[in-house]
Scaffold this active site. Structure first.
Site, PDB file in Angstrom:
ATOM      1  N   SER A  62       0.846  -1.336  -0.090  1.00 19.12           N
ATOM      2  CA  SER A  62       0.079   0.083   0.068  1.00 19.12           C
ATOM      3  C   SER A  62       1.011   1.315   0.044  1.00 19.12           C
ATOM      4  O   SER A  62       2.018   1.050  -0.066  1.00 19.12           O
ATOM      5  CB  SER A  62      -0.723   0.059   1.231  1.00 19.12           C
ATOM      6  OG  SER A  62      -0.185  -0.047   2.379  1.00 19.12           O
ATOM      7  N   LYS A  63       0.397   2.295  -0.079  1.00 14.20           N
ATOM      8  CA  LYS A  63       1.204   3.516  -0.135  1.00 14.20           C
ATOM      9  C   LYS A  63       1.981   3.615   1.093  1.00 14.20           C
ATOM     10  O   LYS A  63       3.030   4.427   1.097  1.00 14.20           O
ATOM     11  CB  LYS A  63       0.147   4.930  -0.162  1.00 14.20           C
ATOM     12  CG  LYS A  63      -0.414   5.125  -1.356  1.00 14.20           C
ATOM     13  CD  LYS A  63      -1.205   6.257  -1.407  1.00 14.20           C
ATOM     14  CE  LYS A  63      -1.891   6.568  -3.153  1.00 14.20           C
ATOM     15  NZ  LYS A  63      -2.740   7.940  -3.081  1.00 14.20           N
ATOM     16  N   ARG A  64       1.411   3.212   2.343  1.00 16.06           N
ATOM     17  CA  ARG A  64       2.289   3.293   3.556  1.00 16.06           C
ATOM     18  C   ARG A  64       3.638   2.543   3.448  1.00 16.06           C
ATOM     19  O   ARG A  64       4.688   2.629   3.999  1.00 16.06           O
ATOM     20  CB  ARG A  64       1.717   3.102   4.782  1.00 16.06           C
ATOM     21  CG  ARG A  64       1.247   1.347   4.668  1.00 16.06           C
ATOM     22  CD  ARG A  64       0.642   0.784   5.901  1.00 16.06           C
ATOM     23  NE  ARG A  64       0.217  -0.105   6.000  1.00 16.06           N
ATOM     24  CZ  ARG A  64       0.858  -1.178   6.614  1.00 16.06           C
ATOM     25  NH1 ARG A  64       2.027  -0.863   7.368  1.00 16.06           N
ATOM     26  NH2 ARG A  64       0.310  -2.455   6.911  1.00 16.06           N
ATOM     27  N   HIS A  65       3.635   1.546   2.322  1.00 15.12           N
ATOM     28  CA  HIS A  65       4.805   0.843   2.131  1.00 15.12           C
ATOM     29  C   HIS A  65       5.787   1.462   1.039  1.00 15.12           C
ATOM     30  O   HIS A  65       6.937   0.943   0.615  1.00 15.12           O
ATOM     31  CB  HIS A  65       4.748  -0.443   1.744  1.00 15.12           C
ATOM     32  CG  HIS A  65       3.811  -1.485   2.636  1.00 15.12           C
ATOM     33  ND1 HIS A  65       2.446  -1.619   2.499  1.00 15.12           N
ATOM     34  CD2 HIS A  65       4.342  -1.849   3.907  1.00 15.12           C
ATOM     35  CE1 HIS A  65       1.990  -2.543   3.537  1.00 15.12           C
ATOM     36  NE2 HIS A  65       3.059  -2.657   4.561  1.00 15.12           N
ATOM     37  N   GLY A  66       5.043   2.420   0.373  1.00 12.41           N
ATOM     38  CA  GLY A  66       5.878   3.192  -0.639  1.00 12.41           C
ATOM     39  C   GLY A  66       5.359   2.593  -1.980  1.00 12.41           C
ATOM     40  O   GLY A  66       5.883   2.790  -3.034  1.00 12.41           O
TER      41      GLY A  66
END
Length: 485
Positions: A258-262
């Site tokens: 997801s976006k929190r992982h990049g």
């Protein structure tokens, strides 16, 4: 259609198919080119290059409500940046709608498909009943074997495939291995909607066939789709492509990316994070594929070594820190003139490219991305009066300013502004004053750059030049300290 189908994966080089390898990357233009899509494109490109084949692009833009020109441009831009352009002009799926409808009609005429008049309400009721009875919903339409003469006049219909109901279908996947599914699990999915538009299942199969695709390399979230698509392929008596379903990318914590992982768009890695294309290319290559213990792999080596069969069956884990570390390696290897242009775009204005290029060997030693390079280069173009960080300002004590007065006086009489000469001069002053060189370098760095970190202080002096260096030092020397020096 046969009740039991076995699908051979074929040799990885396509020799079992008796024709050259053709791969394709087929994104939907409903958003940016995400990191998983970029890796899929890379694997398709590499497989085609390794086997001397052709790599094609197809834009699956049949979802007219969500497909945008901006997304199409972003996809092409991201692929071009990574060096993954198609070998031929891209195919756009929407304009091929008449061809998709033609195949649906051919399946209908051959008895491999049927018109279904079930309404949305009837389908909803049957799904609800299956849910209430805690069983998977499998469509059993009464229109499957009903005579067309019984068709209700004026009622809209869809065209459904007559999926095989007995036996099983097997795929020899180049990544997943042998996978078998009971045909009873494959429902009579829709080929053509009531408005005459094709579904994804139909359009993909027709386009792959017409484009001559020999190897379908895509995410393993499409593995179940392959069994449905085979129903169309077998019914049309078309050649079966070789499948390779690649595991998806997860975050470093093992959770869905997801976006929190990049999980950003490829353009964000370039524009926001300052990643070089060769670094992202190398990193994506190593996400799920490897060649021994090699970490740094050039494009040429990747083409020579890549084999889709070496892709692991388990999800790979995306680690932004590893990407940045790899990017640091490629920054250090990059041409200084090229880096100067990339950094200049981040600085804005019209910075001196020649000065930036001369500074790159000193700036790129510790930088992990272009943003850090740009930040490190800002001191070169700072305008007096200087702006100081809190830490740099704290170094400019009265005692430090007095030292700067001594340094200014000494350097003003120096005509040789080379690194070696500057180093010898300041070391001699430090010895004269009984100080460590750091005691001189720290306030000098603050006065010259406004920061506490920079390239070597002698390199900074040399890059700024005599006049600018002396002017910046003088600006921090009180009048009384200058008179005493």
């Amino acid at each position: 259609m046969a009740s039991s189908e076995a699908v051979a994966g074929g040799a990885a080089d396509g020799s079992a198919l008796g024709r050259p390898v053709v791969t394709r990357f087929a994104p939907s233009p409903t958003g940016f080119l995400h990191i998983g899509g970029a890796r899929t494109a890379l694997f398709n490109w590499l497989f085609a290059r390794h086997h001397g084949g052709t790599y094609l692009l197809r834009i699956e833009d049949t979802d007219r409500a969500r497909s945008t020109e901006a997304a199409i441009d972003a996809i092409f831009d991201g692929l071009r940046w990574l060096g993954l352009d198609g070998d031929e002009p891209a195919t756009f799926q929407f304009v091929r709608t008449p061809r998709h409808a033609e195949v649906a009609q051919a399946l209908l005429d051959a008895g491999h498909a049927y018109r279904c008049y079930l309404t949305a309400e009837e389908l909803a009721e049957r799904r609800a009943l299956a849910t209430a009875e805690r069983r998977p919903f499998r469509l059993n339409s009464e229109w499957r074997d009903r005579s067309p003469v019984d068709a209700p006049e004026g009622l809209p219909s869809v065209i459904r495939i007559k999926a095989p109901r007995e036996g099983e279908t097997t795929i020899d996947d180049l990544v997943q291995g042998t996978v078998t599914v009971s045909n009873a699990e494959i429902d009579d999915f829709v080929l053509l909607r009531s408005d005459g538009t094709p579904t994804y299942m139909l359009a993909v199969v027709v386009d792959d066939h017409d484009m001559g695709v020999t190897h379908v390399i895509r995410g393993d979230d499409h593995l179940n789709n392959a069994f449905r698509q085979l129903a169309i392929i077998h019914a049309m008596n078309w050649e079966v492509p070789v499948y390779a379903h690649v595991p998806l990318i997860h975050g470093a914590d093992g959770a869905k990316l997801s976006k929190r992982h990049g999980a950003l768009g490829v353009d964000s890695y370039r524009d926001e994070l300052g990643i070089l294309p060769e670094a992202l290319f190398n990193y994506l290559l190593r996400l799920g594929w490897g060649h021994g213990d090699d970490e740094i792999i050039s494009r040429e080596q990747a083409i020579a070594w890549f084999d889709i069969a070496d892709v692991g069956k388990g999800p790979s884990r995306f680690d932004l820190a590893k990407l940045q570390s790899l990017n640091g390696h490629y920054l250090r290897e990059a041409d200084d003139a090229r880096l100067a242009e990339l950094v200049a775009a981040r600085l804005g204005g019209d910075p001196d490219l020649a000065l930036l290029a001369r500074a790159m060997p000193h700036l790129k030693v510790r930088a992990k991305d272009l943003n850090e390079l740009a930040d490190g280069a800002k001191f070169l173009f700072a305008v007096r009066p200087m702006t100081f960080t809190d830490k740099a300002a704290a170094l400019l004590t009265g005692e430090a300013r007095a030292l700067l007065g001594r340094i200014e006086s000494l350097l003003a009489g120096t005509n040789d502004w080379s690194v070696a000469a500057l180093e010898a001069t300041l070391k001699a002053l430090a010895e004269e004053l009984g100080l460590g060189l750091g005691k001189l370098a720290q306030p000098l760095r603050a006065a010259l750059t406004g920061q506490t970190t920079s390239p070597g202080i002698f390199d900074v002096l040399e890059l700024l030049g005599r006049d600018e260096s002396l002017a910046r030092i003088a600006a921090q020397v009180p009048a009384d300290a200058r008179s005493q020096s």
